[in-house]
Write an enzyme that holds these catalytic residues in place. Structure first.
Site, PDB file in Angstrom:
ATOM      1  N   ASP A 217      53.458  21.206 -25.153  1.00 49.66           N
ATOM      2  CA  ASP A 217      53.062  22.166 -26.182  1.00 49.66           C
ATOM      3  C   ASP A 217      53.780  21.895 -27.504  1.00 49.66           C
ATOM      4  O   ASP A 217      54.982  21.620 -27.515  1.00 49.66           O
ATOM      5  CB  ASP A 217      53.416  23.583 -25.699  1.00 49.66           C
ATOM      6  CG  ASP A 217      52.930  24.647 -26.648  1.00 49.66           C
ATOM      7  OD1 ASP A 217      51.714  24.880 -26.698  1.00 49.66           O
ATOM      8  OD2 ASP A 217      53.769  25.251 -27.364  1.00 49.66           O
ATOM      9  N   GLU A 271      50.335  17.744 -27.188  1.00 50.23           N
ATOM     10  CA  GLU A 271      49.586  18.568 -28.137  1.00 50.23           C
ATOM     11  C   GLU A 271      50.192  18.293 -29.507  1.00 50.23           C
ATOM     12  O   GLU A 271      51.283  18.769 -29.829  1.00 50.23           O
ATOM     13  CB  GLU A 271      49.711  20.061 -27.813  1.00 50.23           C
ATOM     14  CG  GLU A 271      48.745  20.871 -28.662  1.00 50.23           C
ATOM     15  CD  GLU A 271      49.249  22.221 -29.147  1.00 50.23           C
ATOM     16  OE1 GLU A 271      48.435  22.995 -29.658  1.00 50.23           O
ATOM     17  OE2 GLU A 271      50.457  22.496 -29.058  1.00 50.23           O
TER      18      GLU A 271
HETATM   19  C1  NOJ Z   1      50.065  25.752 -28.897  1.00 51.52           C
HETATM   20  C2  NOJ Z   1      49.356  26.549 -27.856  1.00 51.52           C
HETATM   21  O1  NOJ Z   1      48.160  25.889 -27.505  1.00 51.52           O
HETATM   22  C3  NOJ Z   1      49.132  27.923 -28.434  1.00 51.52           C
HETATM   23  O2  NOJ Z   1      48.287  28.696 -27.628  1.00 51.52           O
HETATM   24  C4  NOJ Z   1      50.468  28.578 -28.637  1.00 51.52           C
HETATM   25  O3  NOJ Z   1      50.288  29.826 -29.273  1.00 51.52           O
HETATM   26  C5  NOJ Z   1      51.381  27.712 -29.501  1.00 51.52           C
HETATM   27  N1  NOJ Z   1      51.363  26.330 -29.136  1.00 51.52           N
HETATM   28  C6  NOJ Z   1      52.808  28.191 -29.382  1.00 51.52           C
HETATM   29  O4  NOJ Z   1      53.298  27.879 -28.110  1.00 51.52           O
END
Ligand code: NOJ
Length: 554
Positions: A217, A271
């Site tokens: 993430d 991500e």
């Molecule tokens: C990316 C995640 O996909 C999202 O849902 C989240 O709010 C943020 N990172 C913070 O963790």
């Protein structure tokens, strides 16, 4: 329209075992909204386990679970209080282990979500840090600083939270702590070796439980400018004070060594939202992550030139590092693509104003669904791995009429409603029946679904669609079945073919051609043998607008 005979999906035999992540079709499960086994209105592991057969029949190679850890759910689980356990609302660690084992016997791999940039304010380290006070070693695990101004009454710098408002919150003893997201999500200090050791141990914990890979993430945000300089828009983009700092790569190099120390090696999936492709691709060098989400493809408007150029740029960028591309149309953070593609503005941006303008914009759902089907053949036909966000196989659109008082996404509250937030793509799935909860919860459930489901979803339940060859669900099943057995699909290469204006056509060897018509006129098909699958009916042998086809070619 012709479909090939249904091929049997082999149980317990994952395709391309050595480097599965190069080709996989990966299904994202958002645990709160997939299936509720215990009737409390919130999805859980019992619900997921009881639907593993559905995922096997759909034909996916792997499941990525959005966070399932204990969490106060200030950001739907992306605020983690304990990285080595399961939230009681979802189940137990023993159930997670059983779920991993069950999935493996069905030939489905498991990816869990690791959130390294921040934790929850309920995480024991953060609680200790609050209690221990200024100057304590445990505060060094986060970013605690004194404020600016005569009495420290101003935040330490000008950074703003990605969810709106300042990125700093003051604690009772007067210090401030950094949170790039909600105040309930304090950022870790990755300059501290204890943070590094902790996450390396968390990785081993899940890999030892048989998890095949991790989705990382907010992967580019972990490292911060130690001097915490103000962010100035007018400055050159690099070095940025908190995004994509060069030192970030060391984190993932050490994670890669851990992933490679397991047999078989585990996969790292980033991500990474970065505009700059050259910087993005650095994360995919051979000693870092294996793959990363392709958000440029997701954000592209419905336009042949835009798709052509994003596909070219993606493949060109990935080639030098030998990493496979990924193709993503939707996830739990963006407008569902059936809705996007049915609008005048078909693009996606994270911009708060864009989301506000898009909410409730006139939508031609039939057009959006037609295009979504065509985009599915495109994304499943391109070289690399592909992601499917739960519910897209049912053709679900964004739910935009959630009453304000039921909205849960912190984006909504922290922007005072300027950004309606992401709840609209997180509504619990419809499985069966004619009214809410549509089989999401069992009969006799004590609570309704945690977000309201539209009445119109009675036509989109799994029950309503299965067995109907014209349905979105059967279309996904058929396409995934072909993708799984066709030797040209998954990892590999492609070459563009000559095509009429606003039509994209590419070939992959052996013997596969994909054509997508994004023009307003019917297009002729290239010379071909069998039609493997079409996203909609052909008209007199021509490919209608907003339609795609997979062809057997020599
Ligand atoms: C990316 C995640 O996909 C999202 O849902 C989240 O709010 C943020 N990172 C913070 O963790």
């Amino acid at each position: 329209m012709s479909h090939p005979a249904a091929a049997q999906v082999p149980e317990g035999v994952p395709r391309d075992a050595a480097a599965w992540w190069r080709s996989a079709a990966i299904y994202q499960v958002y645990p709160r909204s997939f299936a509720d086994g215990n009737g409390d209105g919130v999805g859980d592991l019992v619900g997921i386990r009881s639907h593993l057969g559905y995922l096997r029949d759909l034909g996916v190679d792997a499941i990525w679970f959005s966070p399932w850890y204990p969490s106060p759910m200030a950001d739907a689980g992306y605020d983690v209080a304990d990285y080595r356990d399961i939230d009681p609302a979802f189940g137990t660690l023993a159930e997670a282990e059983a779920l991993i084992a069950d999935a493996h016997t069905r030939g489905i791999r498991i990816i869990v979500d690791i959130v390294p940039n921040h934790c929850s304010d309920a995480h024991p380290w953060f609680r200790e840090a609050l209690a221990a006070g200024r100057g304590s070693a445990v505060r060094e695990l986060f970013w605690f600083r004194d404020g600016r101004g005569e009495h420290g009454e101003l935040p330490p710098n000008n950074w703003t939270s990605i969810f709106g408002g300042p990125a700093w919150t003051r604690v009772p003893d007067g210090q401030w702590y950094l949170h790039l997201f909600a105040p309930e999500q304090p950022d870790f200090n990755w300059a501290n070796p204890k943070v590094r050791e902790e996450f390396e141990d968390i990785l081993r914990f899940w890999f030892q439980r048989g998890v095949d890979g991790v989705r990382i993430d907010s992967a580019a945000l972990c490292e911060k400018d130690p001097a915490l300089h103000d962010f100035d828009q007018a400055m050159p983009p690099y070095p940025h004070p908190y995004s994509d700092r060069d030192s970030t790569h060391e984190i993932y190099r050490s994670w890669r060594r851990i992933a490679d120390s397991f047999a078989p090696p585990r996969a790292l999936i980033g991500e990474i939202w970065l505009q700059d492709t050259e910087r993005f691709i650095k994360y995919l060098r051979p000693d870092e992550m294996h793959t990363a989400f392709n958000f440029d493809f997701l954000a592209a408007p419905w336009d042949a030139a835009a798709f052509h150029s994003t596909i070219d740029a993606t493949l060109a960028a990935h080639a030098p590092v030998s990493a496979p591309a990924t193709w993503v149309l939707s996830n739990h953070d963006v407008f569902r693509h059936v809705t996007r593609y049915g609008r005048e503005d078909t693009s996606f941006t994270h911009d708060h104003d864009h989301r506000r303008r898009q909410t409730g914009a006139p939508t031609d759902v039939a057009l959006g669904s037609r295009r979504a089907r065509a985009a599915t053949l495109l994304s499943l036909g391109l070289p690399g791995s592909a992601y499917i966000y739960q519910g897209e196989e049912l053709g679900l659109g964004e739910v935009e009429d959630i009453p304000d008082e039921q909205r849960q996404d912190p984006l909504f509250a922290r922007t005072s409603g300027a950004n309606p937030g992401r709840d609209g793509c997180r509504v619990p799935l419809p499985w069966s029946g004619k009214e809410s909860p549509f089989g999401f919860s069992p009969d006799g459930a004590v609570a309704g679904p945690w977000l309201p489901q539209p009445a119109s979803w009675r036509y989109l339940t799994v029950e309503a669609q299965q067995g109907d060859p014209a349905s979105m669900l059967e279309f996904y099943r058929a396409a995934l079945r072909i993708r799984r057995i066709h030797p040209a699909l998954g990892d590999g290469s492609m070459i563009w073919l000559e095509a009429p204006a606003d039509v994209l056509a590419f070939r992959r060897d052996p013997g596969f051609t994909c054509v997508i018509n994004m023009s307003t006129l019917p297009a002729p098909l290239p010379v071909h043998g069998e039609i493997l699958i079409a996203s909609g009916p052909l008209a007199d042998g021509m490919l209608p607008p907003d339609t795609a086809v997979w062809l057997a070619t020599t």
